[in-house]
Design a protein around this motif. Sequence first.
Motif, PDB file in Angstrom:
ATOM      1  N   ASN A 363      36.330  65.877  28.505  1.00  0.00           N
ATOM      2  CA  ASN A 363      36.634  64.850  29.520  1.00  0.00           C
ATOM      3  C   ASN A 363      35.893  65.152  30.814  1.00  0.00           C
ATOM      4  OD1 ASN A 363      38.234  63.122  28.119  1.00  0.00           O
ATOM      5  ND2 ASN A 363      40.187  63.901  28.898  1.00  0.00           N
ATOM      6  N   LYS A 366      32.506  64.213  30.403  1.00  0.00           N
ATOM      7  CA  LYS A 366      32.379  62.774  30.244  1.00  0.00           C
ATOM      8  C   LYS A 366      32.424  62.059  31.605  1.00  0.00           C
ATOM      9  CE  LYS A 366      35.629  60.928  27.648  1.00  0.00           C
ATOM     10  NZ  LYS A 366      36.390  60.675  26.410  1.00  0.00           N
ATOM     11  N   TYR A 367      33.330  62.571  32.490  1.00  0.00           N
ATOM     12  CA  TYR A 367      33.535  61.862  33.753  1.00  0.00           C
ATOM     13  C   TYR A 367      32.768  62.504  34.925  1.00  0.00           C
ATOM     14  CZ  TYR A 367      37.018  59.457  31.010  1.00  0.00           C
ATOM     15  OH  TYR A 367      37.616  58.717  30.041  1.00  0.00           O
ATOM     16  N   ASP A 391      36.224  69.878  37.721  1.00  0.00           N
ATOM     17  CA  ASP A 391      34.943  69.152  37.658  1.00  0.00           C
ATOM     18  C   ASP A 391      34.625  68.467  38.978  1.00  0.00           C
ATOM     19  OD1 ASP A 391      35.873  66.388  37.752  1.00  0.00           O
ATOM     20  OD2 ASP A 391      36.739  66.756  35.766  1.00  0.00           O
ATOM     21  N   ILE A 396      40.379  60.744  39.636  1.00  0.00           N
ATOM     22  CA  ILE A 396      41.357  59.793  39.064  1.00  0.00           C
ATOM     23  C   ILE A 396      42.141  59.183  40.227  1.00  0.00           C
ATOM     24  CG2 ILE A 396      43.320  59.547  37.482  1.00  0.00           C
ATOM     25  CD1 ILE A 396      42.375  62.209  36.184  1.00  0.00           C
ATOM     26  N   ILE A 404      48.108  59.427  32.966  1.00  0.00           N
ATOM     27  CA  ILE A 404      46.943  59.779  32.138  1.00  0.00           C
ATOM     28  C   ILE A 404      47.307  60.479  30.837  1.00  0.00           C
ATOM     29  CG2 ILE A 404      45.240  59.823  34.028  1.00  0.00           C
ATOM     30  CD1 ILE A 404      45.484  62.904  33.841  1.00  0.00           C
ATOM     31  N   TYR A 409      46.267  55.363  27.531  1.00  0.00           N
ATOM     32  CA  TYR A 409      46.064  55.066  28.961  1.00  0.00           C
ATOM     33  C   TYR A 409      44.654  55.447  29.346  1.00  0.00           C
ATOM     34  CZ  TYR A 409      47.069  54.087  33.754  1.00  0.00           C
ATOM     35  OH  TYR A 409      47.056  53.523  34.990  1.00  0.00           O
ATOM     36  N   ARG A 410      43.951  54.461  29.913  1.00  0.00           N
ATOM     37  CA  ARG A 410      42.596  54.767  30.376  1.00  0.00           C
ATOM     38  C   ARG A 410      42.456  54.254  31.788  1.00  0.00           C
ATOM     39  NH1 ARG A 410      40.027  52.592  25.002  1.00  0.00           N
ATOM     40  NH2 ARG A 410      40.574  50.723  26.105  1.00  0.00           N
ATOM     41  N   GLY A 411      41.931  55.140  32.651  1.00  0.00           N
ATOM     42  CA  GLY A 411      41.816  54.784  34.065  1.00  0.00           C
ATOM     43  C   GLY A 411      41.018  53.503  34.236  1.00  0.00           C
ATOM     44  N   GLY A 421      35.885  56.661  24.706  1.00  0.00           N
ATOM     45  CA  GLY A 421      37.261  57.197  24.688  1.00  0.00           C
ATOM     46  C   GLY A 421      38.244  56.148  24.202  1.00  0.00           C
ATOM     47  N   VAL A 422      39.276  56.604  23.479  1.00  0.00           N
ATOM     48  CA  VAL A 422      40.307  55.657  23.053  1.00  0.00           C
ATOM     49  C   VAL A 422      41.600  55.882  23.839  1.00  0.00           C
ATOM     50  CG1 VAL A 422      39.449  55.227  20.735  1.00  0.00           C
ATOM     51  CG2 VAL A 422      40.931  57.172  21.129  1.00  0.00           C
ATOM     52  N   GLY A 423      41.642  56.881  24.744  1.00  0.00           N
ATOM     53  CA  GLY A 423      42.821  57.107  25.593  1.00  0.00           C
ATOM     54  C   GLY A 423      43.922  57.875  24.910  1.00  0.00           C
ATOM     55  N   GLY A 425      43.188  61.292  23.821  1.00  0.00           N
ATOM     56  CA  GLY A 425      42.844  62.715  23.937  1.00  0.00           C
ATOM     57  C   GLY A 425      43.858  63.520  24.742  1.00  0.00           C
ATOM     58  N   LEU A 426      44.221  63.045  25.943  1.00  0.00           N
ATOM     59  CA  LEU A 426      45.139  63.825  26.788  1.00  0.00           C
ATOM     60  C   LEU A 426      46.565  63.826  26.233  1.00  0.00           C
ATOM     61  CD1 LEU A 426      43.995  63.192  30.471  1.00  0.00           C
ATOM     62  CD2 LEU A 426      43.728  65.236  29.081  1.00  0.00           C
ATOM     63  N   THR A 450      38.236  66.475  39.595  1.00  0.00           N
ATOM     64  CA  THR A 450      39.559  66.655  38.994  1.00  0.00           C
ATOM     65  C   THR A 450      39.724  68.101  38.558  1.00  0.00           C
ATOM     66  OG1 THR A 450      39.336  64.409  38.162  1.00  0.00           O
ATOM     67  CG2 THR A 450      41.075  65.741  37.161  1.00  0.00           C
TER      68      THR A 450
HETATM   69  P1  ADP Z   1      39.841  58.998  27.007  1.00  0.00           P
HETATM   70  O1  ADP Z   1      39.564  59.011  25.573  1.00  0.00           O
HETATM   71  O2  ADP Z   1      39.836  57.627  27.604  1.00  0.00           O
HETATM   72  O3  ADP Z   1      39.122  59.998  27.769  1.00  0.00           O
HETATM   73  P2  ADP Z   1      42.065  60.675  27.571  1.00  0.00           P
HETATM   74  O4  ADP Z   1      43.477  60.619  27.080  1.00  0.00           O
HETATM   75  O5  ADP Z   1      41.305  61.880  27.280  1.00  0.00           O
HETATM   76  O6  ADP Z   1      41.394  59.378  27.043  1.00  0.00           O
HETATM   77  O7  ADP Z   1      42.124  60.443  29.140  1.00  0.00           O
HETATM   78  C1  ADP Z   1      42.873  59.393  29.671  1.00  0.00           C
HETATM   79  C2  ADP Z   1      42.285  58.877  30.980  1.00  0.00           C
HETATM   80  O8  ADP Z   1      42.363  59.911  31.967  1.00  0.00           O
HETATM   81  C3  ADP Z   1      40.814  58.582  30.893  1.00  0.00           C
HETATM   82  O9  ADP Z   1      40.604  57.265  30.459  1.00  0.00           O
HETATM   83  C4  ADP Z   1      40.351  58.763  32.327  1.00  0.00           C
HETATM   84  O10 ADP Z   1      40.583  57.583  33.074  1.00  0.00           O
HETATM   85  C5  ADP Z   1      41.239  59.849  32.847  1.00  0.00           C
HETATM   86  N1  ADP Z   1      40.617  61.204  32.854  1.00  0.00           N
HETATM   87  C6  ADP Z   1      40.842  62.229  32.006  1.00  0.00           C
HETATM   88  N2  ADP Z   1      40.119  63.314  32.371  1.00  0.00           N
HETATM   89  C7  ADP Z   1      39.422  62.977  33.441  1.00  0.00           C
HETATM   90  C8  ADP Z   1      38.499  63.666  34.298  1.00  0.00           C
HETATM   91  N3  ADP Z   1      38.134  64.944  34.090  1.00  0.00           N
HETATM   92  N4  ADP Z   1      37.970  62.983  35.337  1.00  0.00           N
HETATM   93  C9  ADP Z   1      38.280  61.717  35.591  1.00  0.00           C
HETATM   94  N5  ADP Z   1      39.165  60.994  34.829  1.00  0.00           N
HETATM   95  C10 ADP Z   1      39.728  61.612  33.774  1.00  0.00           C
END
Ligand code: ADP
Length: 461
Positions: A363, A366-367, A391, A396, A404, A409-411, A421-423, A425-426, A450
């Motif tokens: 993540n 990715k971000y 990072d 966020i 999150i 849930y996706r920002g 991303g499918v939201g 992972g976290l 973050t």
């Molecule tokens: P995704 O597959 O969309 O990454 P996650 O469950 O991993 O799904 O994360 C959920 C949301 O949390 C992401 O869509 C993003 O908006 C936010 N997020 C997670 N990690 C970060 C990060 N390191 N920096 C910024 N936003 C993050």
Amino acid sequence: MLKTLRAKILFYFLLVSLSGILIVSFSIQWGFEASFNHYLNEDRNERITQLIKALKLEYKENRTFTGERVTQLLYQQGTTDRLFYKIYTPDEILLIDSTSISEDPIPSDNEMRMNPYQDQEETWQTSSELIKVDGNTIGLLKVYYPKGFVDSESVFLQTIQKYIIIAVLITIVLALAFSMLFSKRLTSGLNSLSGAVEELTKHKQNVRVPLDNLSEEMKQLGVAFNELAMSLEKEERLRKEFTGDLAHELRTPLATLRSQIEAFQDGIWEPTPDRLQQSHSELMRLVRLVNELEKLLAAENPQIRLNKTELEADKMLSSIQQLQTPIFKEKGVSLIVHIPEEKIIFKGDFDKVTQILTNVVNNALKYTPEGGTVTISAIKDISMGGFRIKDEGIGIASQDLPHIFERFYRGDKSRARKTGGVGVGLSIVKALVEAHKGTITVESELDKGTTFTILFPLIEK
Ligand code: ADP
């Protein structure tokens, strides 16, 4: 009978207060009568002694009883105290008799002896006293007085009894009123709680118990109930969102795939390798989604099997560094890993902890835009130890932060779709961390970056 709590409280409250009232009033009544009797006896004895004294004085002066000194006394005691006397010589010749001034006839000694409990308006009692001067008996005194209380005395006793009865009645009324009020107040909290539970069973999760006016114990119950209702409401909301989101996640790739395949079938589109690749990537998105959901299901399973071993933070970090460095290089993001000098050891499943770290580090990559830096370090406090992933990415928004870890849930939905991303992972990360009895926290600032902190219970060496 006595089925409700309120009826029981009312009954026992009344029982206790009434028995208290009865015991107190009876003991007051009996105690008072006994001490009043005692007082009357003392008083009578004093008057008799007073008369004997006067008689002795008279005898000393005149060597006989003339009655001069005592007439006044005899009359006074007869009329006010209802004490009557017969005074005899030692050989029982009647000298003075004041019984004749009694309004009620006093039976003769013989009559009293024959039938002491005769049915008269008043029962009389008698006692005898010897009158002695210097050791010689100079006369015999017989005292007559009515048994029980004289009029003024019974009026006094009756007044006292009347007040006791009034006090008893007032206390009964008060006990009744208070017990009704008290039982109502005590059960009102329970009633509102049981009403709320009933509402909850009818799937009304937004029901809450008002906490004001509840006793301390009931308040605790009320707070627990409200928290339960709140978490049920949240679960219900998440479940609905999950179903909605899942449908949405499936619809888009399915719709794209369907239109592409139909276009191929209708001959509108030639199935060129490029177009087939496009269809394939949509299909792969679906495959990824199902894989992620399977992983989430496994992580959230309360019976998850963890193959726990002793894990060392420095070794975990080296392994993550090895795994991640190529993809970081590819994107042009620097990866800095601080290997700790001291040993930080905790128990965990190597694969699952690697999965946790990989998800969070992926993540971060990715971000974080090209040229940015991601720093991973090991941390330790008194009882917990773990990792911090920092990072310099997009950050966020504060309104997104609490959500999150929720499924799907996706920002930023549009950007997240592009990032693949499918939201989920976290959500997987959180479930795995919790299965290890660990914690995961996040701090973030938009456009600054973050920081995720993941901690596990330490093993002390
Ligand atoms: P995704 O597959 O969309 O990454 P996650 O469950 O991993 O799904 O994360 C959920 C949301 O949390 C992401 O869509 C993003 O908006 C936010 N997020 C997670 N990690 C970060 C990060 N390191 N920096 C910024 N936003 C993050």
